[in-house]
Design a protein around this motif. Structure first.
Motif, short mmCIF file in Angstrom:
data_model
loop_
_atom_site.label_atom_id
_atom_site.label_comp_id
_atom_site.label_asym_id
_atom_site.label_seq_id
_atom_site.Cartn_x
_atom_site.Cartn_y
_atom_site.Cartn_z
N ILE A 44 91.22 63.01 -66.31
CA ILE A 44 91.51 61.73 -66.86
C ILE A 44 91.02 60.65 -66.04
CG2 ILE A 44 93.04 60.16 -68.09
CD1 ILE A 44 92.97 62.99 -69.60
N ARG A 65 94.68 57.04 -66.50
CA ARG A 65 96.02 58.03 -65.97
C ARG A 65 97.29 57.54 -66.16
NH1 ARG A 65 92.35 59.46 -60.28
NH2 ARG A 65 90.69 60.38 -61.71
N TYR A 103 95.12 63.54 -75.14
CA TYR A 103 94.67 64.06 -73.89
C TYR A 103 93.19 64.36 -73.91
CZ TYR A 103 94.68 66.61 -69.45
OH TYR A 103 94.27 67.29 -68.22
N TYR A 125 90.85 61.17 -74.06
CA TYR A 125 90.49 60.52 -72.66
C TYR A 125 89.75 61.44 -71.87
CZ TYR A 125 93.16 56.39 -74.43
OH TYR A 125 93.42 55.25 -74.84
#
Length: 275
Positions: free
Chosen positions: A82, A87, A149, A152
């Motif tokens: 990420i 993050r 998730y 990104y």
């Protein structure tokens, strides 16, 4: 006495240099600073490339799948996959998913204790709570956490490819989070449903916890309070980050029309897969 062999056009200066060349320029402080900045960036890119190579070698040696820890099925690593700026967001979403999983466990325990204590709706609540424990954490992970998730993560993949080939930036697009919005929206409605805690639905939420207190099922009531707090924390937390992500993607120019175009060209698989 005159030397008739002497060339009157001969120069006493050296003709080794081209008289038409530009005169040598002295380097300015700004130019030196620019060169130093270029060297620093090259060193930084070399360092990052070495880090990526080390991570790739580690994955090759020790295997890629690392999650869930007790039975690894997928690779999940926020620090490695990420972008640094995103993050904290993904970490908070993952923590909220962990809270969701823990809450389903506490919810089950509360319903078990309620059944043992003689609650009139204990059987139905226990059956519902078992179903929530089995399905809800898995579905939440696959349907709203994993798509955001992966979205990104692909931002970081595109960023890395642009460092190697800057022209690739126009050839790749950052996947939108429309499936996250869709499924997390349903999850927010489910969270409200669980916070309310209607008896016989398997939710040790507010109403069922009040019944535990009124019937003096104290242990079940304590677990019901914990479950209600857990449903509330993950529900309101997800609602907050849902709004944050929505505002970010709206500001980035993502629209429903673009989402339909991307879904038609890449398919829903693009939201769930890593490639």
């Amino acid at each position: 006495m005159t030397d008739y062999t002497h060339n009157p056009f001969a120069s006493t200066h050296s003709l080794d240099t081209n008289p038409f060349d530009d005169p040598p320029q002295r380097s300015s402080p700004a130019a030196d600073a620019r060169l130093e900045e270029i060297r620093r960036r090259e060193q930084d890119l070399a360092r990052r490339e070495a880090e990526l190579n080390n991570k790739a070698e580690h994955i090759r040696r020790h295997g890629r799948n690392n999650f869930p820890p007790f039975f690894p099925l997928i690779f999940h690593s926020i620090p490695d996959e990420i972008p640094e700026a995103s993050r904290p967001l993904i970490t908070r979403l993952f923590q909220l998913w962990l809270v969701l999983g823990a809450t389903t466990v506490v919810n089950l325990v509360a319903c078990i204790i309620a059944l043992i204590s003689g609650s009139s709706t204990g059987g139905a609540d226990l059956g519902g709570s078992i179903g929530y424990l089995i399905f809800i954490p898995v579905l939440a992970f696959l349907l709203w956490y994993r798509p955001i998730y992966n979205g990104y993560m692909k931002v970081m993949q595109i960023d890395r490819s642009c460092r190697i080939c800057p022209t690739s930036q126009s050839e790749q697009r950052v996947p939108t989070a429309d499936l996250y919005f869709f499924f997390c929206g349903f999850h927010l409605l489910y969270s409200i449903y669980m916070i309310i805690g209607i008896p016989s639905t398997g939710s040790a939420g507010l109403f069922l916890t009040i019944r535990f207190f009124s019937n003096r099922h104290w242990v079940a009531a304590v677990f019901g309070v914990i479950a209600t707090v857990g449903w509330s924390v993950q529900g309101f937390g997800n609602a907050y980050y849902y709004r944050e992500i929505y505002n970010h993607h709206t500001a980035a120019g993502h629209t429903m029309e673009k989402a339909k175009t991307e879904l038609a060209s890449h398919g829903a698989k693009a939201y769930f897969t890593r490639g």
